[in-house]
Design an enzyme around this catalytic site. Structure first.
Site, PDB file in Angstrom:
ATOM      1  N   ASN A   1      81.544  58.433  21.892  1.00 27.66           N
ATOM      2  CA  ASN A   1      80.815  59.554  22.482  1.00 27.66           C
ATOM      3  C   ASN A   1      81.348  60.842  21.869  1.00 27.66           C
ATOM      4  O   ASN A   1      82.547  61.105  21.946  1.00 27.66           O
ATOM      5  CB  ASN A   1      81.009  59.561  24.007  1.00 27.66           C
ATOM      6  N   GLY A   2      80.455  61.615  21.279  1.00 28.89           N
ATOM      7  CA  GLY A   2      80.863  62.877  20.659  1.00 28.89           C
ATOM      8  C   GLY A   2      80.334  62.969  19.246  1.00 28.89           C
ATOM      9  O   GLY A   2      79.601  62.087  18.790  1.00 28.89           O
TER      10      GLY A   2
ATOM     11  N   CYS B   1      84.114  70.194  27.561  1.00 29.56           N
ATOM     12  CA  CYS B   1      82.710  70.630  27.516  1.00 29.56           C
ATOM     13  C   CYS B   1      82.272  71.088  28.904  1.00 29.56           C
ATOM     14  O   CYS B   1      82.244  70.312  29.853  1.00 29.56           O
ATOM     15  CB  CYS B   1      81.822  69.485  27.043  1.00 29.56           C
TER      16      CYS B   1
ATOM     17  N   ASP C   1      69.213  73.858  36.413  1.00 31.74           N
ATOM     18  CA  ASP C   1      70.578  73.863  35.868  1.00 31.74           C
ATOM     19  C   ASP C   1      70.664  74.549  34.511  1.00 31.74           C
ATOM     20  O   ASP C   1      71.709  75.092  34.153  1.00 31.74           O
ATOM     21  CB  ASP C   1      71.114  72.435  35.757  1.00 31.74           C
TER      22      ASP C   1
ATOM     23  N   TYR D   1      75.284  69.991  33.575  1.00 31.56           N
ATOM     24  CA  TYR D   1      74.099  69.133  33.511  1.00 31.56           C
ATOM     25  C   TYR D   1      74.395  67.655  33.305  1.00 31.56           C
ATOM     26  O   TYR D   1      73.785  66.799  33.923  1.00 31.56           O
ATOM     27  CB  TYR D   1      73.186  69.613  32.368  1.00 31.56           C
TER      28      TYR D   1
ATOM     29  N   GLY E   1      72.759  57.927  28.184  1.00 32.12           N
ATOM     30  CA  GLY E   1      72.067  57.455  26.993  1.00 32.12           C
ATOM     31  C   GLY E   1      71.024  56.416  27.325  1.00 32.12           C
ATOM     32  O   GLY E   1      71.340  55.418  27.971  1.00 32.12           O
TER      33      GLY E   1
ATOM     34  N   CYS F   1      76.548  60.098  24.686  1.00 25.57           N
ATOM     35  CA  CYS F   1      76.613  58.674  24.970  1.00 25.57           C
ATOM     36  C   CYS F   1      77.508  58.353  26.148  1.00 25.57           C
ATOM     37  O   CYS F   1      78.293  59.178  26.593  1.00 25.57           O
ATOM     38  CB  CYS F   1      77.142  57.926  23.755  1.00 25.57           C
TER      39      CYS F   1
ATOM     40  N   CYS G   1      75.195  72.907  19.889  1.00 29.58           N
ATOM     41  CA  CYS G   1      76.447  72.202  20.151  1.00 29.58           C
ATOM     42  C   CYS G   1      76.731  71.288  18.969  1.00 29.58           C
ATOM     43  O   CYS G   1      75.865  70.532  18.553  1.00 29.58           O
ATOM     44  CB  CYS G   1      76.330  71.365  21.421  1.00 29.58           C
TER      45      CYS G   1
ATOM     46  N   SER H   1      69.251  67.367  38.288  1.00 27.18           N
ATOM     47  CA  SER H   1      70.397  68.158  37.835  1.00 27.18           C
ATOM     48  C   SER H   1      70.517  69.508  38.541  1.00 27.18           C
ATOM     49  O   SER H   1      71.591  70.091  38.568  1.00 27.18           O
ATOM     50  CB  SER H   1      70.363  68.323  36.316  1.00 27.18           C
TER      51      SER H   1
ATOM     52  N   CYS I   1      78.124  76.927  23.321  1.00 24.55           N
ATOM     53  CA  CYS I   1      76.659  77.010  23.404  1.00 24.55           C
ATOM     54  C   CYS I   1      76.211  78.315  24.063  1.00 24.55           C
ATOM     55  O   CYS I   1      75.072  78.727  23.889  1.00 24.55           O
ATOM     56  CB  CYS I   1      76.078  75.785  24.110  1.00 24.55           C
TER      57      CYS I   1
ATOM     58  N   CYS J   1      85.224  74.530  26.518  1.00 26.35           N
ATOM     59  CA  CYS J   1      84.391  74.890  25.377  1.00 26.35           C
ATOM     60  C   CYS J   1      83.096  75.460  25.935  1.00 26.35           C
ATOM     61  O   CYS J   1      82.403  74.788  26.700  1.00 26.35           O
ATOM     62  CB  CYS J   1      84.077  73.671  24.510  1.00 26.35           C
TER      63      CYS J   1
HETATM   64  P1  5GP Z   1      63.374  73.356  29.051  1.00 19.79           P
HETATM   65  O1  5GP Z   1      62.635  74.126  30.124  1.00 19.79           O
HETATM   66  O2  5GP Z   1      64.372  74.178  28.386  1.00 19.79           O
HETATM   67  O3  5GP Z   1      62.406  72.693  28.111  1.00 19.79           O
HETATM   68  O4  5GP Z   1      64.136  72.178  29.794  1.00 19.79           O
HETATM   69  C1  5GP Z   1      65.088  72.485  30.779  1.00 19.79           C
HETATM   70  C2  5GP Z   1      65.397  71.226  31.518  1.00 19.79           C
HETATM   71  O5  5GP Z   1      65.946  70.269  30.640  1.00 19.79           O
HETATM   72  C3  5GP Z   1      66.414  71.410  32.634  1.00 19.79           C
HETATM   73  O6  5GP Z   1      65.870  70.829  33.801  1.00 19.79           O
HETATM   74  C4  5GP Z   1      67.620  70.630  32.218  1.00 19.79           C
HETATM   75  O7  5GP Z   1      68.183  69.908  33.303  1.00 19.79           O
HETATM   76  C5  5GP Z   1      67.084  69.676  31.214  1.00 19.79           C
HETATM   77  N1  5GP Z   1      68.050  69.412  30.147  1.00 19.79           N
HETATM   78  C6  5GP Z   1      69.112  70.111  29.743  1.00 19.79           C
HETATM   79  N2  5GP Z   1      69.716  69.517  28.707  1.00 19.79           N
HETATM   80  C7  5GP Z   1      69.042  68.398  28.477  1.00 19.79           C
HETATM   81  C8  5GP Z   1      69.194  67.343  27.558  1.00 19.79           C
HETATM   82  O8  5GP Z   1      70.095  67.351  26.733  1.00 19.79           O
HETATM   83  N3  5GP Z   1      68.283  66.333  27.652  1.00 19.79           N
HETATM   84  C9  5GP Z   1      67.262  66.330  28.552  1.00 19.79           C
HETATM   85  N4  5GP Z   1      66.408  65.312  28.585  1.00 19.79           N
HETATM   86  N5  5GP Z   1      67.095  67.301  29.434  1.00 19.79           N
HETATM   87  C10 5GP Z   1      67.971  68.323  29.388  1.00 19.79           C
HETATM   88 MG    MG Z   2      67.274  69.701  35.121  1.00 20.65          MG
END
Ligand code: 5GP
Ligand code: MG
Length: 473
Positions: A110-111, A245, A355, A251, A36, A10, A391, A292, A445, A442
């Site tokens: 947030n958390g 974190c 990322d 990201y 969020g 958040c 996480c 990202s 993950c 931390c």
């Molecule tokens: P995957 O290929 O694992 O399905 O998605 C990877 C992508 O999801 C990466 O581009 C990364 O930036 C993005 N990503 C990482 N963490 C999150 C998250 O918590 N929420 C969303 N919407 N995207 C994420």
């Molecule tokens: Mg990404």
């Protein structure tokens, strides 16, 4: 809403002592929108009367001029809430506002609390009636149920019962209180504007409203902001190691923010440089998966000497109202967000900078669109290690089973996504890129080692599930 408790990523904002408190909070929430998109809300106080407006959707969808004008008072807190699923619930929107014997109190959090269930059970036994399934509500009840006489002591007593990750803004009728858990999992900063104090999850919110950054809220700090000025207290006297974190740098935070005292973009660029050193690649072009992956891609290109080009373009205008296309229109939902630039990638050997890989499914779909656009070879370099463990502190990763890195080798992931080659940044490489010593972070993950365990062990960390389980026995 089965996994509700894992989805509390958040944005938090607060301002004390400004005649345009609600409007500035609204702008601050705009800057924190990336933290969020499920719901947004603002609570204000004029010292006596408290007002609130909350709704589902983006900040721009939740507020209009009339609502902002009706949120009177020079004290405000605001919140943006995250969810990746479509299952949204207005009851879980924040700030969460209640009326207690000592007056109104609202929380924007947030958390994730790791002792939510035990605390909720205890408070329910004492007569608390919960309205939501949010752990954030527990903080309010813990404060309201404190037997301490002095108001500040009650806040401290309530907060000291919480375990886990919490960066919070609390609003009381005559002030705001900024709180950060003793390990400092999530960021929270203090700023100043025209004599008013401002707090925000990220400093990009200060930039937007021309507030000046003062300092971070310290891990373990409770900062009371009233018309008497600032009064800082500690949740406890005990010293604890920090657990910032690392994924905020990888990201989650915005590249223009400074978190834990350092700029996010420059940190990501260094990750890209380390990645180029560890995992070089014979390619014609470096392509970022925006947004990202963009900063790390610049670093990778600078270090490797391979030119960077814009091989994918992102559409930023996808609100909650975007209607998911029917299942049979394959790739459409992936393409609506990211579209390859055919004339850039056609016939080229490209190294794509991502990322993170979480489930692997989005990456697979994106790589397919790049192949269809005519890329000759596609190599992927990921600017963090494989995610192997969930996480418990506020980032919405799926269960261990769903994290592709937890059960698949790099070669298996490469094949699944459909790449010519794949490499991740090592944990040591990640540490090298960080602006702070490694013992400040931390990295659970990536390692599966946790600084504070969720109650009842790993894998059962879900308040709604636990509540229904306990109700059955
Ligand atoms: P995957 O290929 O694992 O399905 O998605 C990877 C992508 O999801 C990466 O581009 C990364 O930036 C993005 N990503 C990482 N963490 C999150 C998250 O918590 N929420 C969303 N919407 N995207 C994420
Ligand atoms: Mg990404």
């Amino acid at each position: 809403m089965a996994n509700d408790y894992l989805k509390d990523k958040c944005g938090v904002f607060g301002i004390f002592g400004h005649k345009d408190a609600a409007r500035l909070t609204y702008l601050g929430l705009y800057a924190l929108q990336h933290r969020g998109q499920e719901s947004a809300g603002i609570v204000t106080s004029d010292g006596r009367l408290v007002r609130e407006h909350k709704g589902m959707g983006l900040v721009s969808e939740v507020f209009n001029e009339e609502e902002i004008s009706s949120l009177t008072g020079n004290i405000a807190i605001g919140h943006t809430r995250y969810s990746t699923t479509g299952s949204s619930n207005i009851k879980n929107a924040q700030p969460f506002l209640v009326e207690t014997l000592a007056g109104h109190i609202a929380v924007a959090h947030n958390g994730n609390l790791v002792n939510a269930l035990t605390l909720r059970r205890k408070l329910e036994k004492e007569g608390a009636i919960f309205q939501s399934s949010m752990d954030s509500e527990i903080a309010i009840h813990a404060i309201a149920h404190s037997k301490k006489k002095d108001f500040k002591e009650r806040i401290k007593d309530g907060i000291s019962q919480l375990e886990g990750a919490f960066s919070m803004a609390l609003l009381v009728e005559d002030g705001i209180i900024a709180v950060r858990d003793k390990r400092g999992f999530r960021p929270l900063s203090l700023g100043k504007l025209d004599g008013a104090y401002v707090i925000a999850s990220e400093t990009c919110a200060f930039d937007l409203i021309h507030a000046e950054f003062i300092r971070d809220i310290e891990p373990g700090e409770i900062l009371f902001i009233t018309d008497k000025g600032l009064k800082s207290d500690r949740i406890s006297d005990k010293k604890t190691r920090c657990s910032f974190c690392v994924f905020e740098y990888i990201y989650f935070s915005r590249p223009d923010s400074s978190i834990y005292g350092h700029n996010v973009h420059l940190t990501r660029k260094r990750q890209g440089r380390e990645l180029a050193k560890e995992a070089p690649c014979k390619a014609d072009l470096v392509i970022a998966i925006p947004d990202s992956g963009s900063s790390a891609a610049i670093g990778y290109s600078e270090q490797s000497g391979i030119p960077l080009d814009m091989g994918m373009v992102r559409n930023h205008y996808i609100g909650r109202t975007f209607i998911q296309p029917a299942q049979h229109i394959r790739d459409l939902s992936v393409r609506v967000k990211l579209n390859p630039v055919k004339d850039v990638v056609k016939g080229k050997k490209i190294v794509v900078i991502e990322d993170s890989i979480v489930r692997g499914t989005t990456s697979k779909a994106r790589i397919r669109t790049l192949r269809e656009a005519g890329a000759k070879e596609i190599h992927m370099r990921v600017s963090c290690p494989p995610h192997i463990s969930p996480c418990y502190y506020g980032i919405d990763f799926p269960t261990k089973e769903e994290l592709i890195g937890s059960s698949h080798t790099v070669e298996e992931v490469r094949r699944f996504i459909g790449l010519d080659s794949l490499a991740y940044l090592s944990l040591e490489g990640l540490y090298k890129a960080m602006p702070l010593p490694k013992n400040k972070f931390c990295v659970s993950c990536f390692t599966g080692k946790y600084h504070v365990l969720p109650e009842h062990g790993i894998g059962k960390f879900n308040l709604e599930n636990q509540l229904s389980f306990l109700n059955k026995i």
